[in-house]
Design a protein around this motif. Structure first.
Motif: not given
Lengths: 267, 267
Positions: A204-233
């Motif tokens: 999608v044509a966009a110059g900038w996609v500023p965040t208005i509001e961000l909420t994060v629920h941390v549900r666990g403390r991560p084990a060492p190593g990589w994290l796997l992230g997935t983000f969807r609109t």
């Protein structure tokens, strides 16, 4: 142990009835610090104020992008509690409030109750069979923001990011870790939740996609190593969009759910 | 036009530098007002203070459940802005803060930008082929909270709610409208986002599932008629869970995305 960029650059110092921190340009996108980095600094001050280790749910409203340099973080205990301590923070630079944050802090290791997880981590090839985001960005002829050098982000070679099919969500899925070898923590999960590039970039044509509001629920403390992230609109309407994120640790455990409301601006 | 319960019971009056409202017991669950109703009252005061019609993103932290009766809503403009006005509110009863709310208010009708919606409304039979939630609740031998009489909620006869299959999310999907015929609005979408019973009811032993934090993004003003709501829990870990909600209007347009963090408590 090597000094950690993330630990050092999110350090907060008590100063009167508030806290101070120094925003480091190495976390910038263009001339402004990345939103997840900013939130991590506020959350660190709030967690210190609360005396609880884990940001169980934190919400940031981004008011005005700061530059690098000193900020003051004014914290207020909204409600002390046995289970959770609720805290508010104002991040101020140059007499102007930049971010307002609300959060509930607790101790995830103390939690007890039923567990039932039907969500599953995304199924992508292991990191060493994925392609660096910096490489893909260079290939696409896009500038590499400074903050991208702090993270090692890897996407599948056939990632649909930037070229989703008809009716597909705008999505980015990949591995993430700190480039300097810092192991992930509950605090870094907050930063990781805003470390991937926008889901809609290239689609999608966009110059900038500023965040208005961000909420994060941390549900666990991560084990060492990589994290796997997935983000969807899934719902972009009249230039407003959500980005729904999930972070999974190297043991396949859900670490954080995030959602941000953002806005498409043209250059 | 008949007087609307929702309009009357969420009325706020300016009082000094704040607002007052009267919590009506007809929106109670047990002895406490429903969280969506409480949030709607705060949001109404915040919207008046902001001078903007639509709660684009609002986050409530529930601190201490109030009883019915008067509350004071202290509002603060955090940031005036051309596009969005950011507002904070404290809902106080008896010298004790009950809810803290942050929100960004704007005018959805003025928004311009790209639209791309890959999400689809859930596919369930029309309302007249569904079963009333009150009927199902009575059948299950559960008490009917007073607030349930304010809404007309209908679920498919074969709804998996309360008896999900192995590996299924905890989910409730159904139609919702006000029982008194009030047409939906952006404000009522905030209340509808917390009007359905908990996703895990009947599936996971729980006496009470209090909301810690609820965030609602209102993405459109609903057309008249029924709204279709779906609420899903995919990550219940150690008694902490998210409820992810979507509300769709009678034209099939996405109206709101919600997410709450809640906690399982035994009786």
């Amino acid at each position: 142990m090597a000094e950690s960029d993330f630990q050092r650059d999110t350090a907060v110092r008590r100063d009167g009835d508030g806290w101070t921190a120094d925003l480091q340009p190495r976390w910038n996108v263009g001339n402004n610090p990345n939103g997840g980095y900013l939130l991590a600094i506020a959350v660190r001050a709030m967690g210190e104020e609360a005396g609880r280790p884990d940001p169980v749910t934190v919400t940031a409203h981004y008011l005005s992008p700061p530059a690098d340099g000193p900020v003051v973080i004014r914290t207020q205990i909204v409600k002390p509690g046995r289970t959770f301590v609720t805290v508010m923070a104002e991040v101020v630079q140059g007499d102007r409030e930049r971010v307002r944050v609300m959060g509930a802090f607790g101790d995830l290791a103390e939690r007890q109750g039923p567990t039932r997880v039907s969500a599953r981590p995304p199924d992508i090839p292991p990191p060493d069979q994925c392609v660096g985001l910096a490489h893909l960005t260079r290939q696409a002829g896009r500038p590499i923001p400074e903050v991208m050098n702090r993270f090692d982000i890897r996407l599948p070679a056939d990632s649909p990011w930037g070229r989703p099919g008809e009716g597909d969500p705008l999505e980015i899925t990949g591995w993430i870790r700190f480039r300097d070898g810092t192991q992930p923590s509950a605090l870094s999960a907050v930063a990781f939740a805003d470390a991937f590039p926008p889901t809609l970039l290239g689609s999608v044509a966009a110059g900038w996609v500023p965040t208005i509001e961000l909420t994060v629920h941390v549900r666990g403390r991560p084990a060492p190593g990589w994290l796997l992230g997935t983000f969807r609109t899934r719902v972009l309407v009249d230039g407003l969009l959500e980005e729904d994120g999930e972070l999974w640790d190297s043991q396949g455990r859900p670490i954080a759910l995030s959602r941000q409301l953002a806005m498409v601006l043209s250059r």
